[in-house]
Write a protein that holds these residues in place. Structure first.
Motif, short mmCIF file in Angstrom:
data_model
loop_
_atom_site.label_atom_id
_atom_site.label_comp_id
_atom_site.label_asym_id
_atom_site.label_seq_id
_atom_site.Cartn_x
_atom_site.Cartn_y
_atom_site.Cartn_z
N ALA A 46 10.59 -1.07 2.92
CA ALA A 46 11.58 -1.53 1.95
C ALA A 46 12.14 -2.91 2.30
CB ALA A 46 12.72 -0.52 1.85
N GLU A 47 12.37 -3.19 3.56
CA GLU A 47 12.91 -4.50 3.95
C GLU A 47 11.92 -5.62 3.63
OE1 GLU A 47 16.01 -5.42 4.77
OE2 GLU A 47 16.41 -3.33 4.31
N GLU A 48 10.64 -5.38 3.94
CA GLU A 48 9.63 -6.38 3.62
C GLU A 48 9.55 -6.60 2.11
OE1 GLU A 48 6.09 -6.05 6.84
OE2 GLU A 48 6.56 -4.18 5.78
N GLY A 49 9.61 -5.52 1.34
CA GLY A 49 9.61 -5.63 -0.11
C GLY A 49 10.77 -6.45 -0.62
N GLU A 79 13.78 -1.34 -3.70
CA GLU A 79 13.58 -0.14 -4.52
C GLU A 79 12.15 0.02 -5.02
OE1 GLU A 79 15.98 2.15 -5.12
OE2 GLU A 79 17.31 0.98 -3.83
N LEU A 80 11.32 -0.99 -4.79
CA LEU A 80 9.97 -0.99 -5.34
C LEU A 80 8.92 -0.92 -4.24
CD1 LEU A 80 10.60 -3.86 -7.89
CD2 LEU A 80 10.21 -1.44 -8.46
N PRO A 81 7.78 -0.30 -4.52
CA PRO A 81 6.72 -0.26 -3.52
C PRO A 81 5.88 -1.54 -3.54
CG PRO A 81 6.17 1.17 -5.36
CD PRO A 81 7.52 0.58 -5.65
N PHE A 82 5.84 -2.23 -2.41
CA PHE A 82 5.03 -3.44 -2.24
C PHE A 82 3.83 -3.10 -1.36
CE2 PHE A 82 8.82 -5.33 -3.78
CZ PHE A 82 8.50 -6.58 -4.25
#
Length: 162
Positions: free
Chosen positions: A107-110, A149-152
């Motif tokens: 999540a942090e990277e996204g 909140e999004l999948p990267f």
């Protein structure tokens, strides 16, 4: 940042519009597709059949040759779930084809990638987060929160150092 509504994957005419660039790739005209889009060739996790989807590139990491993409429809998008099940896929960007491995990001990277995208493409980012069901105040902190909140996914060339 506020989540106002999450969109459902497109159907009908809207789906046909989303899938139009696939036809260009199939006709050998991938060079006409903007470099902000890539064709993802993946395998259905249930059917085992080849699948294709065109998705937007959030960032191209030139140092590694990796592409960062995001599932704007969330973690239940079919292509995203297929990548989790079978991460060895191929992509096409323009006329260039690459064998890659899909690596989900945390999540942090996204959040970091979303904030970077917003800084580079402010108008597109505003439209994109609105389309994905987020209300942001325009600050990088809000874009970062939406990105969490999004999948990267990082699509890294196979055999490249990690």
């Amino acid at each position: 940042m506020e989540i106002s509504r999450r969109p459902a994957p497109p159907t009908g005419l809207r789906r046909a519009v989303f899938r139009a660039p696939i036809r260009l790739y199939r006709m050998g005209l991938g060079a006409l597709v903007p470099s902000r889009l890539l064709l993802l060739n993946h395998i259905g996790r249930v059917s085992g059949q080849p699948r294709q989807v065109v998705i937007e590139v959030v960032e191209h990491e030139r140092s590694t040759g990796s592409y960062i993409v995001c599932s704007g429809f969330g973690p239940n998008s079919q292509w995203y779930r297929n990548l989790l099940a079978r991460p060895e896929v191929t992509i096409q960007v323009g006329a260039r084809r690459l064998a890659v491995r899909a690596e989900p990001l945390n999540a942090e990277e996204g959040g970091t990638f979303m904030a970077g995208y917003a800084a580079r493409h402010p108008r597109a980012a505003r439209k994109l987060v609105k389309f994905m069901g987020f209300t942001v105040d325009g600050s990088l902190a809000d874009y970062r929160a939406a990105g969490r909140e999004l999948p990267f996914v990082r699509l890294a060339p196979r055999g490249a150092p990690r």
